[in-house]
Design a protein around this motif. Structure first.
Motif, mmCIF file in Angstrom:
data_model
loop_
_atom_site.group_PDB
_atom_site.id
_atom_site.type_symbol
_atom_site.label_atom_id
_atom_site.label_comp_id
_atom_site.label_asym_id
_atom_site.label_seq_id
_atom_site.Cartn_x
_atom_site.Cartn_y
_atom_site.Cartn_z
ATOM 1 N N SER A 367 0.817 -1.222 0.000
ATOM 2 C CA SER A 367 0.000 0.000 0.000
ATOM 3 C C SER A 367 0.850 1.270 0.000
ATOM 4 O O SER A 367 0.309 2.375 -0.106
ATOM 5 C CB SER A 367 -0.940 0.018 1.217
ATOM 6 N N ALA A 368 2.172 1.118 0.140
ATOM 7 C CA ALA A 368 3.052 2.288 0.154
ATOM 8 C C ALA A 368 3.173 2.860 -1.255
ATOM 9 O O ALA A 368 2.914 2.192 -2.251
ATOM 10 C CB ALA A 368 4.427 1.909 0.683
ATOM 11 N N ARG A 369 3.585 4.110 -1.309
ATOM 12 C CA ARG A 369 3.745 4.765 -2.602
ATOM 13 C C ARG A 369 5.219 5.071 -2.850
ATOM 14 O O ARG A 369 5.903 5.548 -1.947
ATOM 15 C CB ARG A 369 2.944 6.069 -2.644
ATOM 16 N N PRO A 370 5.684 4.798 -4.046
ATOM 17 C CA PRO A 370 7.076 5.151 -4.354
ATOM 18 C C PRO A 370 7.227 6.663 -4.439
ATOM 19 O O PRO A 370 6.292 7.370 -4.832
ATOM 20 C CB PRO A 370 7.318 4.493 -5.712
ATOM 21 N N ARG A 371 8.383 7.145 -4.051
ATOM 22 C CA ARG A 371 8.652 8.562 -4.254
ATOM 23 C C ARG A 371 8.895 8.817 -5.737
ATOM 24 O O ARG A 371 9.252 7.907 -6.467
ATOM 25 C CB ARG A 371 9.852 8.974 -3.392
ATOM 26 N N PRO A 372 8.645 10.041 -6.208
ATOM 27 C CA PRO A 372 8.667 10.301 -7.651
ATOM 28 C C PRO A 372 9.981 9.930 -8.316
ATOM 29 O O PRO A 372 11.060 10.133 -7.754
ATOM 30 C CB PRO A 372 8.435 11.823 -7.727
ATOM 31 N N ALA A 373 9.879 9.400 -9.525
ATOM 32 C CA ALA A 373 11.067 9.045 -10.299
ATOM 33 C C ALA A 373 11.586 10.292 -11.006
ATOM 34 O O ALA A 373 11.487 10.433 -12.220
ATOM 35 C CB ALA A 373 10.728 7.951 -11.315
ATOM 36 N N SER A 374 12.110 11.223 -10.231
ATOM 37 C CA SER A 374 12.581 12.491 -10.768
ATOM 38 C C SER A 374 14.098 12.570 -10.727
ATOM 39 O O SER A 374 14.715 12.253 -9.707
ATOM 40 C CB SER A 374 11.995 13.660 -9.948
ATOM 41 N N ALA A 375 14.685 13.007 -11.839
ATOM 42 C CA ALA A 375 16.130 13.191 -11.874
ATOM 43 C C ALA A 375 16.557 14.345 -10.972
ATOM 44 O O ALA A 375 17.733 14.472 -10.633
ATOM 45 C CB ALA A 375 16.588 13.448 -13.299
ATOM 46 N N ASN A 376 15.611 15.193 -10.576
ATOM 47 C CA ASN A 376 15.890 16.322 -9.687
ATOM 48 C C ASN A 376 15.400 16.049 -8.271
ATOM 49 O O ASN A 376 15.130 16.989 -7.519
ATOM 50 C CB ASN A 376 15.222 17.597 -10.220
ATOM 51 N N TYR A 377 15.280 14.772 -7.929
ATOM 52 C CA TYR A 377 14.687 14.447 -6.633
ATOM 53 C C TYR A 377 15.443 15.076 -5.470
ATOM 54 O O TYR A 377 14.833 15.501 -4.486
ATOM 55 C CB TYR A 377 14.599 12.928 -6.423
ATOM 56 N N ASN A 378 16.754 15.146 -5.536
ATOM 57 C CA ASN A 378 17.515 15.692 -4.422
ATOM 58 C C ASN A 378 17.109 17.139 -4.135
ATOM 59 O O ASN A 378 16.950 17.537 -2.976
ATOM 60 C CB ASN A 378 19.012 15.615 -4.701
ATOM 61 N N GLN A 379 16.910 17.935 -5.176
ATOM 62 C CA GLN A 379 16.463 19.313 -4.987
ATOM 63 C C GLN A 379 15.056 19.354 -4.420
ATOM 64 O O GLN A 379 14.757 20.187 -3.552
ATOM 65 C CB GLN A 379 16.509 20.065 -6.321
ATOM 66 N N VAL A 380 14.200 18.472 -4.904
ATOM 67 C CA VAL A 380 12.840 18.389 -4.383
ATOM 68 C C VAL A 380 12.860 18.114 -2.881
ATOM 69 O O VAL A 380 12.173 18.766 -2.081
ATOM 70 C CB VAL A 380 12.046 17.288 -5.120
#
Length: 418
Positions: A367-380
């Motif tokens: 039921s958990a959700r993955p965190r976004p697959a963003s190349a800028n995740y560190n800034q997010v």
């Protein structure tokens, strides 16, 4: 002489191609001793697994290089090495949220799906290793946030484990007053852990922050404010102790197992040490509570990838196959208390007898959700952690909707830049 020139050129061309081919073989098919780079092992389970490999692979020995405990610091050291094009690292233990960034930057190699039994892994876990249709890493451990609670104290007061924030607040306030104990804590230092705790609160209020592919900000201000208010109210009212503003995973784990907290949000690895602590036989685990019922955790864990700069990539790939095998996954759980990625282990009667929380954990992961697959995740993550940290710190002067609106604006800028 004119007839000899083409022959000479052909010979030189073949020789050049052979040299290049030799370099390619060494670069992309090399074998030999290599290094596993991963976050600090706090449960001492890792080295015995490495020793098993080394006993049967004397020419391809693996050396362990442990990075700091905090995910942010692990990433910083890996990025510095990879940006320099260093071949010092071979197998990379990546937080699941780094897959997109590392793949996009060309720091890791795509892997052959056919080499790994992905169909026997938990489906959400496999998704964390994919980016743009390719497999860039192999799931090694999974994770989902759990609520640890003092079942002995709840039993004395006639409480059931809380399913909603309102129930958690009531119970935490009651136990804090009656038993002189901290009510609830998570990971509230301004780092990736705080981003996770806030993200779980937003999800548990029915919202989200970014679209699943990380290409747009989908934050609903009202739902995000509800998640933020849950945390701010806990600090303002005192049932979340102020010292937890400095908590990472280990600090919150220690506080709970030393009997200083009635409730604690943490990852499953905290379960094993707690069974050997002063709260052994006095605690239980359940799903995270939410606004109107059980909440939604964030999917965590480690994936194993091969550095694009490694000169021992064949050995590194074979090691990943070994390390993610069913036999080793059982040891990862039994010896390290880390959630395995093989689905069948969660239904194993012997393991459930030893780890009664496995059915809860399986449901939490699914039921958990993955965190976004963003190349800028560190800034997010940095934007979220900074904004939430300011909101949680006294004197609590900034309104929750203002914090969320400002955060949303900054996230929009980051996503647009990409």
């Amino acid at each position: 002489m004119r007839r000899l020139i083409p022959v000479v050129l052909a010979v030189l061309l073949v020789a050049g191609c052979s040299a290049a081919g030799s370099q390619e073989t060494e670069r992309f098919g090399g074998t030999g001793p290599f290094t596993l780079v991963i976050g600090r092992d706090t449960t001492a389970y890792l080295q015995p697994l490495l020793d098993r490999w080394n006993q049967t692979h004397p020419e391809e020995r693996v050396s362990l290089l442990e990075l700091p405990e905090a995910a942010d610091e692990q990433r910083a050291q890996m990025v510095a090495n990879l940006q320099a094009g260093s071949d010092r690292y071979d197998v990379l233990g990546l937080d699941v949220v780094w897959t997109a960034e590392f793949a996009e930057a060309g720091w890791i190699l795509p892997l052959d799906r056919a080499m790994f039994p992905l169909d026997r892994f938990l489906p959400p876990v496999v998704d964390t290793a994919l980016y743009r249709g390719k497999l860039w890493a192999v799931p090694y451990t999974s994770n989902a946030g759990l609520l640890y609670y003092r079942k002995d104290l709840l039993a004395k007061e006639g409480f059931e484990p809380p399913k909603t924030w309102a129930e958690l607040r009531k119970q935490a306030r009651t136990l804090r007053t009656k038993y002189d104990i901290g009510g609830y804590a998570g990971q509230f230092l301004a780092y990736e852990g705080l981003t996770v705790n806030f993200t779980e609160a937003v999800q548990s209020a029915g919202g989200q922050i970014l679209s699943p592919d990380g290409t747009s900000v989908t934050m609903d201000v009202a739902r995000a404010k509800a998640g933020l208010d849950f945390l701010v109210d806990g600090f303002r009212e005192g049932w979340i102790p102020p010292e937890s503003l400095s908590f990472k995973e280990e600090e919150s784990r220690m506080a709970f197992q030393e009997g200083k907290l009635a409730f604690a949000r943490n990852w499953p690895h905290a379960y094993g040490p707690a069974t050997l602590s002063s709260v052994a036989d006095k605690f239980g685990v359940t799903r995270l509570p939410g606004l109107n019922g059980p909440g939604a955790g964030s999917l965590g864990g480690y994936n194993l990838a091969v550095s694009a700069f490694s000169k021992r990539q064949k050995s590194a790939t074979e090691f990943i196959r070994y390390f993610t095998s069913l036999e080793n996954q059982r040891r990862v759980l039994a010896d390290g208390s880390f959630p395995p990625v093989w689905a069948e282990l969660y239904d194993d009667p012997d393991l459930i007898k030893r780890f009664p929380y496995l059915p809860v954990l399986k449901q939490s992961i699914l039921s958990a959700r993955p965190r976004p697959a963003s190349a800028n995740y560190n800034q997010v993550s940095l934007v979220i952690a900074s904004a939430v940290s300011n909101a949680l710190t006294p004197p609590f002067e900034e309104a929750g909707d203002d914090v969320v609106a400002s955060m949303k604006g900054q996230l929009d800028e980051i996503i647009r830049v990409r």
